[in-house]
Design an enzyme around this catalytic site. Structure first.
Site, PDB file in Angstrom:
ATOM      1  N   ASN A 197      -8.746   7.867 -10.328  1.00 42.57           N
ATOM      2  CA  ASN A 197      -8.200   7.711  -8.987  1.00 42.57           C
ATOM      3  C   ASN A 197      -6.952   8.540  -8.732  1.00 42.57           C
ATOM      4  OD1 ASN A 197      -9.160   4.628  -9.922  1.00 42.57           O
ATOM      5  ND2 ASN A 197     -10.147   5.506  -8.129  1.00 42.57           N
ATOM      6  N   ILE A 253      -3.095  10.295  -5.114  1.00 39.23           N
ATOM      7  CA  ILE A 253      -3.556   8.974  -5.552  1.00 39.23           C
ATOM      8  C   ILE A 253      -4.528   8.406  -4.528  1.00 39.23           C
ATOM      9  CG2 ILE A 253      -2.838   6.625  -6.134  1.00 39.23           C
ATOM     10  CD1 ILE A 253       0.008   7.853  -6.654  1.00 39.23           C
ATOM     11  N   CYS A 254      -5.666   7.930  -5.003  1.00 37.26           N
ATOM     12  CA  CYS A 254      -6.634   7.253  -4.141  1.00 37.26           C
ATOM     13  C   CYS A 254      -6.433   5.752  -4.335  1.00 37.26           C
ATOM     14  CB  CYS A 254      -8.061   7.668  -4.506  1.00 37.26           C
ATOM     15  SG  CYS A 254      -9.289   6.931  -3.435  1.00 37.26           S
ATOM     16  N   LEU A 255      -5.714   5.151  -3.408  1.00 34.96           N
ATOM     17  CA  LEU A 255      -5.394   3.729  -3.489  1.00 34.96           C
ATOM     18  C   LEU A 255      -5.347   3.176  -2.072  1.00 34.96           C
ATOM     19  CD1 LEU A 255      -4.524   1.337  -5.304  1.00 34.96           C
ATOM     20  CD2 LEU A 255      -2.174   2.147  -5.074  1.00 34.96           C
TER      21      LEU A 255
END
Length: 165
Positions: free
Chosen positions: A81, A89-91
């Site tokens: 992620n 950041i993939c959040l």
């Protein structure tokens, strides 16, 4: 900037720095510009990131807290992620699930939690996600290596080498 917004940001910085259990730190390197800061989190225990210090670039928007901050890793991280190229950041809490009730401390804790619980179904780095789903042991070995090689600079050392104090 409205005075109450300035006060909120300063309170959020203090909250992140005073939470010893989360091992988070926020520092504002550009005096007078509290919208640009650096963050530091410790790798979660019992993960491939344990023992690492991970540095983050944090940018707040003028309408903080009504828009999520832009946060990316400065430290190279081997994680599905996190982009191994850009640190993006993939959040969800930093994007579509953002809430004005979120604080810098909660953002940093959420990023720490992401290190502890990768989500390969929503990858930022497809190559790492592929390794994570197909060969967990190889993923763990690689993540530990990257942590040992890249996550060994403290926030203080980074600041002293990148900013005039």
């Amino acid at each position: 900037m409205p005075p109450n917004m300035h006060k909120r940001i300063l309170n959020e910085i203090a909250e992140a720095n005073n939470d010893k259990s989360a091992e988070t730190v926020v520092y504002v390197p550009h005096e007078g510009d509290i919208y640009k800061m650096l963050g530091s989190i410790q790798g979660p225990r019992e993960t491939p990131y344990e023992g690492g210090t991970f540095l983050l670039d944090i940018k707040l928007h003028d309408n903080h807290p009504f828009a999520p901050p832009e946060i990316k890793f400065i430290t190279k991280v081997y994680h599905p992620n996190v982009s191994s190229q850009t640190g993006a950041i993939c959040l969800d809490v930093l994007k579509s699930n953002w809430s004005p009730a979120m604080t810098l401390r909660l953002c940093l804790i959420s990023i720490q939690s992401l290190l502890d619980a990768p989500d390969a179904s929503s990858p930022q780095d497809f190559q790492v996600a592929k390794v994570y789903t197909s060969n967990k042991q190889q993923f763990i070995r690689e993540a530990k290596t990257w942590t040992r090689v890249h996550a060994n600079v403290s926030l203080d050392a980074y600041i002293s080498s990148h900013y005039e104090l």
